[in-house]
Design an enzyme around this catalytic site. Structure first.
Site, short mmCIF file in Angstrom:
data_model
loop_
_atom_site.label_atom_id
_atom_site.label_comp_id
_atom_site.label_asym_id
_atom_site.label_seq_id
_atom_site.Cartn_x
_atom_site.Cartn_y
_atom_site.Cartn_z
N ILE A 383 0.84 -1.20 0.00
CA ILE A 383 0.00 0.00 0.00
C ILE A 383 0.88 1.25 0.00
O ILE A 383 0.67 2.17 -0.81
CB ILE A 383 -0.96 -0.02 1.21
CG1 ILE A 383 -1.96 -1.18 1.03
CG2 ILE A 383 -1.69 1.31 1.36
CD1 ILE A 383 -2.89 -1.42 2.20
N ASP A 402 10.89 2.60 6.19
CA ASP A 402 10.52 1.19 6.31
C ASP A 402 11.61 0.47 7.09
O ASP A 402 12.79 0.85 7.00
CB ASP A 402 10.34 0.55 4.92
CG ASP A 402 9.53 -0.74 4.99
OD1 ASP A 402 8.38 -0.75 4.51
OD2 ASP A 402 10.05 -1.75 5.53
N ASP A 485 -9.21 4.94 9.95
CA ASP A 485 -10.13 3.91 9.42
C ASP A 485 -10.11 2.66 10.29
O ASP A 485 -10.99 1.81 10.18
CB ASP A 485 -9.66 3.55 7.99
CG ASP A 485 -10.60 2.61 7.26
OD1 ASP A 485 -11.83 2.84 7.32
OD2 ASP A 485 -10.12 1.65 6.64
N GLU A 490 -12.75 -2.49 17.57
CA GLU A 490 -13.77 -2.25 16.54
C GLU A 490 -15.00 -3.06 16.87
O GLU A 490 -14.88 -4.19 17.37
CB GLU A 490 -13.21 -2.65 15.16
CG GLU A 490 -12.05 -1.74 14.76
CD GLU A 490 -11.49 -2.06 13.37
OE1 GLU A 490 -12.02 -2.96 12.69
OE2 GLU A 490 -10.52 -1.38 12.97
N HIS A 513 -13.45 1.02 9.05
CA HIS A 513 -12.56 0.01 8.47
C HIS A 513 -13.00 -0.38 7.04
O HIS A 513 -13.20 -1.55 6.74
CB HIS A 513 -12.51 -1.24 9.37
CG HIS A 513 -11.24 -2.03 9.17
ND1 HIS A 513 -10.64 -2.73 10.17
CD2 HIS A 513 -10.46 -2.21 8.07
CE1 HIS A 513 -9.55 -3.32 9.72
NE2 HIS A 513 -9.42 -3.02 8.44
N GLY A 515 -11.29 0.92 4.29
CA GLY A 515 -10.22 1.28 3.35
C GLY A 515 -10.17 0.36 2.15
O GLY A 515 -10.02 0.79 1.01
N GLY A 516 -10.32 -0.92 2.41
CA GLY A 516 -10.22 -1.88 1.30
C GLY A 516 -11.57 -2.35 0.80
O GLY A 516 -11.64 -3.26 -0.03
P1 NAD Z 1 2.79 -4.97 3.48
O1 NAD Z 1 3.14 -6.11 4.34
O2 NAD Z 1 2.93 -5.09 2.01
O3 NAD Z 1 3.63 -3.69 3.92
C1 NAD Z 1 3.94 -3.36 5.23
C2 NAD Z 1 5.28 -2.67 5.23
O4 NAD Z 1 5.48 -2.09 6.50
C3 NAD Z 1 6.45 -3.62 4.99
O5 NAD Z 1 7.27 -3.09 3.99
C4 NAD Z 1 7.16 -3.65 6.33
O6 NAD Z 1 8.56 -3.85 6.21
C5 NAD Z 1 6.85 -2.29 6.87
N1 NAD Z 1 6.91 -2.17 8.32
C6 NAD Z 1 6.42 -3.02 9.25
N2 NAD Z 1 6.60 -2.53 10.47
C7 NAD Z 1 7.23 -1.33 10.32
C8 NAD Z 1 7.67 -0.34 11.23
N3 NAD Z 1 7.49 -0.47 12.52
N4 NAD Z 1 8.26 0.76 10.71
C9 NAD Z 1 8.44 0.89 9.37
N5 NAD Z 1 8.04 -0.01 8.47
C10 NAD Z 1 7.43 -1.11 8.95
O7 NAD Z 1 1.30 -4.59 3.86
P2 NAD Z 1 0.23 -3.77 2.99
O8 NAD Z 1 -0.55 -4.68 2.14
O9 NAD Z 1 0.90 -2.60 2.36
O10 NAD Z 1 -0.75 -3.27 4.14
C11 NAD Z 1 -0.35 -2.27 5.05
C12 NAD Z 1 -1.33 -2.19 6.18
O11 NAD Z 1 -2.63 -1.84 5.71
C13 NAD Z 1 -1.52 -3.50 6.94
O12 NAD Z 1 -1.51 -3.24 8.32
C14 NAD Z 1 -2.88 -3.98 6.53
O13 NAD Z 1 -3.50 -4.76 7.52
C15 NAD Z 1 -3.60 -2.66 6.34
N6 NAD Z 1 -4.79 -2.75 5.47
C16 NAD Z 1 -5.88 -2.03 5.85
C17 NAD Z 1 -7.03 -2.05 5.07
C18 NAD Z 1 -8.24 -1.26 5.44
O14 NAD Z 1 -9.34 -1.63 5.09
N7 NAD Z 1 -8.08 -0.17 6.12
C19 NAD Z 1 -7.06 -2.82 3.90
C20 NAD Z 1 -5.91 -3.51 3.52
C21 NAD Z 1 -4.78 -3.45 4.32
#
Ligand code: NAD
Length: 630
Positions: A383, A402, A485, A490, A513, A515-516
């Site tokens: 994301i 990251d 979100d 929740e 919640h 977002g997706g």
């Molecule tokens: P992803 O695993 O592809 O990316 C997460 C990134 O965060 C990774 O690159 C990881 O190295 C980095 N990371 C982890 N902890 C860290 C920290 N403390 N500091 C810096 N970097 C850190 O995940 P994604 O698919 O991009 O999803 C990101 C987030 O969005 C997840 O928590 C997921 O659950 C959430 N999400 C929310 C919704 C929604 O409806 N709001 C929908 C989809 C995903």
């Protein structure tokens, strides 16, 4: 001595998925305002004929009268029907090729459109027995050749009798007239074909049900596209999984059972016994106990992103591959994040709620463009990195932080530390994953480091941000606007109330919640997860599996594939290969991948094997699962 086998195959609703006269009526009556009624009437007459409640000739006359078609309608009919050939016929062309001399299409339909369709599959024109239209000079269909045996009652048995076939005769069809062949003693076995329609009356008379051509070919041990008929693969789909996914699995030929809600552990323990594919969303827990009771389970599909609800290691130890949809909603989250950033920079949430209360507050105060501002993205994963690209395309400067080394996309720059990012960003957007260590990584200290007037966005996980601290920093004016979100707590469902210290704060967007949550994301999930499961079952590929070692395998041609899943212990691969050598089997290709728990070995062999080799391979110490694929 083996007898010659003959295959009598029906056309309408068997070779093709539909009744041709229904489709012809759709074409011939397209400008007729009574088209819908006419088609309904044709269908009802067809059913009465199929069930044996009306004589065939009467039903044919009545239907042709209503259809009122012309020769010029036939090319379109052939075109449409060609696209509606039953999937199991489409994939079993090897069977048709091999037995083309012994396959007969015997139909109460019409040669005029049947021959052009079946001949594309290599079926011989002289092996097609069906009716013939009679046309007038203007090409209008005015009747049928009443001399043709198939236009009369009991036409199919008479036609088969006249062929005088010496050997074993099998009939595959969905209607009463097909059963009549068996009833007349002219066939050894009648298979009721139910891939397209299911007529209980016919099933009661049949020797076997054939939910697809695969089942027939499997039961007769004939050439077939699949080593194991798909209709014997049972998929259980819980929690209202998207219709697209159900359809995808049905199209593959699986038996799909749907259950609208989640299941408790005890319910699932009972339900899972003969299930090969389980589909769940976030509510159903797939525990070790559930997995221990699953005797045939090959794969679990999580039709969502998270997989915490599944005991992944227990699944691995049972040789069950788990798939989810890790990026099906990535774009949806990114679009919302970007929209919210713009809304917050313009102070729109407050302006919008004022308008709803009748307050006209036209002013530029507190409203900014996003162009030229600096967005700091925490977590540059799927994301975060996608947001980076879209944000940059509208003129935002992007920097990110990251934990891992990540390729900077476009002109984005990596920050050396979180502190650096927080101190130098106009907008901070959090996109880290939900690992335990990320609990409260953004709290008072981090808000303190941020610039005055920062815009803050969290669409990642609720536990990542200290919402009490966030509320204080919005109230004291340090944060210009915030969008959240995801929350530490929740509501369990839409019927439960929502509570948060962020409620009612200025320039704050709160969303449940979502977002997706877009229809596109749902469709993507419905497409992605089944495609991975189907690929795994068909080829052994584990690409994108959450728990299995990931291997992408070439499609198999002219070979058999052995799939061996075992505990990751030394010496097992050598033992497998010793057994293959002992049986004189030549290895065409071999692929191995391991993780801490299992070893996954795929071996393609290029000759027929003896059943003994399978027994020996299953006896290898540490074997968790063994499958043979064509
Ligand atoms: P992803 O695993 O592809 O990316 C997460 C990134 O965060 C990774 O690159 C990881 O190295 C980095 N990371 C982890 N902890 C860290 C920290 N403390 N500091 C810096 N970097 C850190 O995940 P994604 O698919 O991009 O999803 C990101 C987030 O969005 C997840 O928590 C997921 O659950 C959430 N999400 C929310 C919704 C929604 O409806 N709001 C929908 C989809 C995903």
């Amino acid at each position: 001595m083996n007898q010659t086998k003959y295959f009598i195959i029906d056309f309408d609703s068997t070779f093709t998925q539909v009744e041709a006269l229904d489709v012809l009526a759709e074409i011939s009556l397209k400008d007729n305002e009574n088209q819908a009624n006419a088609i309904e009437e044709i269908k009802s007459i067809t059913d009465q004929g199929m069930d044996g409640c009306m004589s065939f000739r009467e039903s044919l006359k009545k239907r042709l009268d209503i259809v009122n078609a012309n020769q010029k309608d036939l090319p379109e009919l052939v075109d449409r029907l060609s696209k509606l050939v039953s999937p199991s016929f489409q994939r079993n062309t090897a069977f048709i090729d091999k037995y083309r001399d012994q396959i007969y299409i015997v139909s109460n339909g019409f040669k005029d459109f049947i021959v052009p369709i079946v001949s594309k599959f290599g079926i011989k024109e002289e092996n097609v027995f069906a009716n013939e239209f009679i046309y007038n000079e203007a090409g209008a269909i005015i009747g049928f050749n009443e001399e043709n045996m198939l236009s009369a009652n009991n036409g199919k048995p008479n036609q088969i009798a006249s062929l005088n076939l010496k050997g074993e005769v099998f009939v595959l069809g969905d209607g009463y007239t097909d059963y009549e062949i068996k009833k007349a003693g002219l066939a050894h076995k009648f298979y009721a074909f139910t891939e397209n329609v299911r007529r209980e009356k016919i099933l009661n008379e049949a020797d076997h049900e054939a939910p697809s051509l695969d089942e027939f070919l499997f039961s007769q041990k004939l050439e077939r596209a699949h080593s194991y008929p798909k209709n014997r693969i049972k998929a259980l789909m819980l929690e209202n999984i998207h219709e697209g996914a159900i359809q995808r699995l049905k199209n593959e030929g699986y038996q799909v059972e749907i259950y609208p809600a989640g299941m408790t552990e005890d319910e699932l323990v009972k339900a899972i016994k003969d299930v090969s594919v389980l589909g769940i969303r976030s509510k159903t827990q797939v525990t070790k106990k559930v997995l221990d009771n699953a005797k045939r389970l090959l794969s679990v599909g999580a039709f969502c992103i998270g997989t915490n609800q599944i005991d992944l290691n227990a699944a691995l130890k049972k040789g069950v591959a788990v798939f989810n949809a890790p990026f099906s909603n990535t774009r949806s989250v990114v679009e919302l994040a970007l929209a919210e950033i713009i809304m917050l920079m313009r102070n729109l949430p407050d302006k919008m709620s004022e308008m709803h209360k009748g307050k006209w507050n036209k002013s530029a105060n507190g409203s900014f463009e996003v162009r030229g501002k600096t967005l700091g993205i925490i977590g540059y994963g799927k994301i975060g990195s996608q947001l980076s690209i879209l944000a940059e395309s509208i003129g935002i400067n992007v920097q990110y932080y990251d934990l891992e080394e990540k390729l900077a996309l476009g002109n984005a720059t990596a920050c050396p530390s979180l502190e650096h990012l927080l101190k130098s960003s106009d907008i901070v957007s959090v996109h880290v994953d939900g690992r335990e260590e990320n609990k409260l990584i953004i709290g008072s200290n981090e808000f303190e480091l941020m610039k005055h007037g920062v815009v803050f966005v969290n669409l990642s996980r609720g536990h990542v941000v200290d919402v009490d601290a966030l509320a204080r920093y919005i109230e004291n004016g340090k944060i210009h606007g915030a969008s959240v979100d995801v929350f530490p707590e929740e509501p369990l469902s839409n019927d439960h109330p929502f509570q948060s210290p962020l409620m009612g704060l200025k320039n704050t967007i709160l969303t449940p919640h979502v977002g997706g949550s877009t229809l596109e994301a749902q469709e993507n999930i419905a497409d992605f997860v089944p495609s991975k499961i189907i690929e795994y079952i068909n080829t052994g590929s584990t690409t994108n599996s959450v728990n299995f070692p990931n291997i992408t395998l070439p499609t198999l041609s002219q070979a058999h594939r052995f799939i061996h899943i075992h505990k990751n212990e030394p010496g097992i691969l050598a033992e497998i290969n010793n057994i293959l050598a002992k049986h004189g089997i030549n290895i065409g290709g071999q692929y191995l991948k391991t993780n801490d728990i299992i070893g996954y070995v795929i071996t393609d062999i290029d000759k027929n094997y003896q059943e003994e080799v399978i027994k020996d391979l299953k006896l290898v110490q540490g074997t968790l699962r063994f499958r043979v694929l064509y």
